[in-house]
Write a protein that holds these residues in place. Sequence first.
Motif, PDB file in Angstrom:
ATOM      1  N   MET B  83       0.849  -1.198   0.000  1.00 53.87           N
ATOM      2  CA  MET B  83       0.000   0.000   0.000  1.00 53.87           C
ATOM      3  C   MET B  83       0.883   1.248   0.000  1.00 53.87           C
ATOM      4  O   MET B  83       0.645   2.197  -0.734  1.00 53.87           O
ATOM      5  CB  MET B  83      -0.845  -0.031   1.277  1.00 53.87           C
ATOM      6  N   VAL B  84       1.914   1.207   0.854  1.00 51.93           N
ATOM      7  CA  VAL B  84       2.827   2.344   0.962  1.00 51.93           C
ATOM      8  C   VAL B  84       3.550   2.570  -0.363  1.00 51.93           C
ATOM      9  O   VAL B  84       3.656   3.697  -0.849  1.00 51.93           O
ATOM     10  CB  VAL B  84       3.849   2.111   2.104  1.00 51.93           C
ATOM     11  N   ALA B  85       4.019   1.470  -0.967  1.00 54.61           N
ATOM     12  CA  ALA B  85       4.731   1.591  -2.235  1.00 54.61           C
ATOM     13  C   ALA B  85       3.824   2.193  -3.299  1.00 54.61           C
ATOM     14  O   ALA B  85       4.217   3.108  -4.031  1.00 54.61           O
ATOM     15  CB  ALA B  85       5.235   0.219  -2.688  1.00 54.61           C
ATOM     16  N   PHE B  86       2.586   1.706  -3.334  1.00 55.95           N
ATOM     17  CA  PHE B  86       1.645   2.235  -4.320  1.00 55.95           C
ATOM     18  C   PHE B  86       1.405   3.725  -4.087  1.00 55.95           C
ATOM     19  O   PHE B  86       1.480   4.539  -5.000  1.00 55.95           O
ATOM     20  CB  PHE B  86       0.313   1.467  -4.235  1.00 55.95           C
ATOM     21  N   HIS B 261       0.316   6.655   4.019  1.00 57.51           N
ATOM     22  CA  HIS B 261       1.761   6.651   4.266  1.00 57.51           C
ATOM     23  C   HIS B 261       2.536   6.623   2.960  1.00 57.51           C
ATOM     24  O   HIS B 261       2.154   5.925   2.025  1.00 57.51           O
ATOM     25  CB  HIS B 261       2.152   5.409   5.073  1.00 57.51           C
ATOM     26  N   VAL B 262       3.642   7.366   2.913  1.00 59.27           N
ATOM     27  CA  VAL B 262       4.606   7.182   1.833  1.00 59.27           C
ATOM     28  C   VAL B 262       5.829   6.532   2.474  1.00 59.27           C
ATOM     29  O   VAL B 262       5.888   6.365   3.695  1.00 59.27           O
ATOM     30  CB  VAL B 262       4.975   8.529   1.164  1.00 59.27           C
ATOM     31  N   ALA B 264       8.774   7.508   3.250  1.00 54.97           N
ATOM     32  CA  ALA B 264       9.468   8.231   4.308  1.00 54.97           C
ATOM     33  C   ALA B 264       8.685   8.192   5.616  1.00 54.97           C
ATOM     34  O   ALA B 264       9.250   7.922   6.680  1.00 54.97           O
ATOM     35  CB  ALA B 264       9.696   9.676   3.870  1.00 54.97           C
ATOM     36  N   SER B 265       7.376   8.447   5.537  1.00 49.11           N
ATOM     37  CA  SER B 265       6.610   8.513   6.786  1.00 49.11           C
ATOM     38  C   SER B 265       6.433   7.111   7.372  1.00 49.11           C
ATOM     39  O   SER B 265       6.395   6.937   8.593  1.00 49.11           O
ATOM     40  CB  SER B 265       5.252   9.169   6.544  1.00 49.11           C
ATOM     41  N   TYR B 266       6.363   6.098   6.514  1.00 53.77           N
ATOM     42  CA  TYR B 266       6.243   4.730   7.012  1.00 53.77           C
ATOM     43  C   TYR B 266       7.553   4.300   7.671  1.00 53.77           C
ATOM     44  O   TYR B 266       7.540   3.656   8.733  1.00 53.77           O
ATOM     45  CB  TYR B 266       5.866   3.790   5.860  1.00 53.77           C
ATOM     46  N   ALA B 267       8.674   4.679   7.048  1.00 53.34           N
ATOM     47  CA  ALA B 267       9.973   4.361   7.653  1.00 53.34           C
ATOM     48  C   ALA B 267      10.083   5.028   9.018  1.00 53.34           C
ATOM     49  O   ALA B 267      10.590   4.440   9.983  1.00 53.34           O
ATOM     50  CB  ALA B 267      11.106   4.832   6.744  1.00 53.34           C
ATOM     51  N   PHE B 268       9.590   6.243   9.113  1.00 54.60           N
ATOM     52  CA  PHE B 268       9.634   6.966  10.387  1.00 54.60           C
ATOM     53  C   PHE B 268       8.768   6.251  11.423  1.00 54.60           C
ATOM     54  O   PHE B 268       9.178   6.031  12.559  1.00 54.60           O
ATOM     55  CB  PHE B 268       9.116   8.389  10.166  1.00 54.60           C
ATOM     56  N   GLN B 269       7.575   5.880  10.979  1.00 55.42           N
ATOM     57  CA  GLN B 269       6.630   5.190  11.855  1.00 55.42           C
ATOM     58  C   GLN B 269       7.245   3.898  12.396  1.00 55.42           C
ATOM     59  O   GLN B 269       7.251   3.645  13.596  1.00 55.42           O
ATOM     60  CB  GLN B 269       5.373   4.870  11.021  1.00 55.42           C
ATOM     61  N   VAL B 270       7.799   3.098  11.473  1.00 55.50           N
ATOM     62  CA  VAL B 270       8.334   1.792  11.865  1.00 55.50           C
ATOM     63  C   VAL B 270       9.648   1.953  12.630  1.00 55.50           C
ATOM     64  O   VAL B 270       9.853   1.344  13.674  1.00 55.50           O
ATOM     65  CB  VAL B 270       8.549   0.920  10.606  1.00 55.50           C
ATOM     66  N   GLY B 271      10.530   2.796  12.084  1.00 52.06           N
ATOM     67  CA  GLY B 271      11.885   2.860  12.615  1.00 52.06           C
ATOM     68  C   GLY B 271      12.001   3.643  13.908  1.00 52.06           C
ATOM     69  O   GLY B 271      12.610   3.180  14.870  1.00 52.06           O
TER      70      GLY B 271
END
Lengths: 298, 310
Positions: B83-86, B261-262, B264-271
Amino acid sequence: MSATAMNRDVPGIYHKAGSLRAERRWALWVAYISLTVAAIIFLAPPFYMLITSLKGSAEIAGMTGSPWLVRSPTLENYVNIITSPMFQRFMLNSLVITACVVALTMVVSVLAAFALARMRFWGSQMLATGVFLTYLVPDTLLFIPLYQIVGGLGLLNSIWGLVLVYPTLTVPFCTWIMIGYFASIPKELDEAALIDGATWPQMLWKIFIPVALPGIIAATIFAFTVSWAAFVYPTAFVTTPDQMPLTIGVVSQLVRADTFAWGQIMAGALMAALPPVVIYAFLMDYYIAGLTAGATKG
Amino acid sequence: MAADGSLAGAALRRGAPNSLQRFARRRSSIAVLMTTPLLVIIIGLVAYPAVYAIYLSMLNRRMTEFVGTLNYEILLESETFWMVAFQSCFFAITAVLLKAMIGFWLAHMLHDIPDKGQRKWRGMLLVPWVIPPALSTLGWWWMFDPSYSSINWLLAVISVPEVPWLGHHWWARIAIIMVNVWIGAPFFMIMYLAALKSVPEQLYEAAAIDGATGFQRLRYVTLPMMANIISITVLFSLIVTFANYDIVRVLTNGGPRDLTHVFASYAFQVGILSGNIPRGAAVSLFMFPILAICAFFVLRSVVRRNKEQM
């Protein structure tokens, strides 16, 4: 243009004679209409922020009538935000960080750009390309490893951690545009200086910096606006309010309040946006030169 | 070069009266000295972290064990990730296209009006680019606010029903694109305007004498002359837009239901927020191939442009 003039001399032969001028007038109308529409759309959000910041909380809570008008303007939000110690702290942090980063950036990039533009040495061409590539690496790719590195240095939750990492945003582009500006200075100037016995540092200080001053101003403005507006790094590295710069401070701390104090948030956002806007208003030509230099000069 | 530097250093240590001056005049030694700070920043704060990110992404959550490509495999199997990739691709492509078209149109319109007025209009139209994005997005957020949306109020004037801007995921995606286009279009405008001004006037005169229509002038004179700048700007903007974080963070924070989420924001969320640094690093590294392709083409255009100018 010359076609119009030519057509006027021989009326009747070209049917286009009249229509060209009409076409031009029509094009002008289209231009003004599109620009007006664009200006209204582009300026509406800041305008709305201003309107909101002038409203009292009762008026915002009322939610009646047009949101685009303010009935009883008040400066209460601005007074509140300016006297708030938290906001003052954000402002101070932003000022300290930006001042350090701009100074650091300019020293590093002017020195490096001078060497790369004028002193051909082994790998200088490759390094110049490397600088440009670094500029293309976005901060969102680096913030996780940098989080570990900054954490390892014990600089998380500190403005000095931000001073350490912000140069990754500013230095590559500033170096790149300074290379462009330095390369455009005629070689005869440095030859003359060398003959007169100037050393390389003297040459940089006495000739290149004064001659390339417009470029230096443009690069300084770029470094200032980028470090003022930086958002990813402070969001990731700083969670204690007293070390936050303005951007993340306004976004996270002012919004946190349960009843959204919209007037105050907007006043804070506008105050935070003011320094870059003021610089832009007074130094627009340098600002634009810095913006376009990457593509037209490089 | 290295030999030069050490020789000069040796001369310095010997303390010969003239050696300092000689050192200062030696080209390569001083050049290396001058580029050292730049090298430290590029290697220490960009190259090393980039490599370190790859290493990090291969650790387990507590960063005690090496797990190889496990993080990538887990991501590739998760629905959220796709979903994020899309969403990232959809967002970047749509936003860049819109920015490019609006910027191109406005640059032309600015170029058409008399020179005297251009400065004033240009000054007004660049304002969205000047305000720090996180702060102007805050203003947009308030304009989208469900209870008192000023945009919905304007739409109600022309009797358009209320739009759930940030409540429904498709509307939220559109809202994110709108804000990004609003911020980025002025940049395109200013780049294209600079390019338009560099097209020699004689070319248009020649075209006009040959009886070219407005469209033909655009197709056969303007576009070829601007092709390089257009490609540099589009590719550069593709990188920046693809890696965008500010707008999503302020406007939706990934919601509703993680659908906006894109990378960057998903990486922030997860990381950072969930504390799974290796997985977050893996997410952000997924941006790398696309960014590398764009960077390659940008670099090629820039090099080609440099050669033309020389």
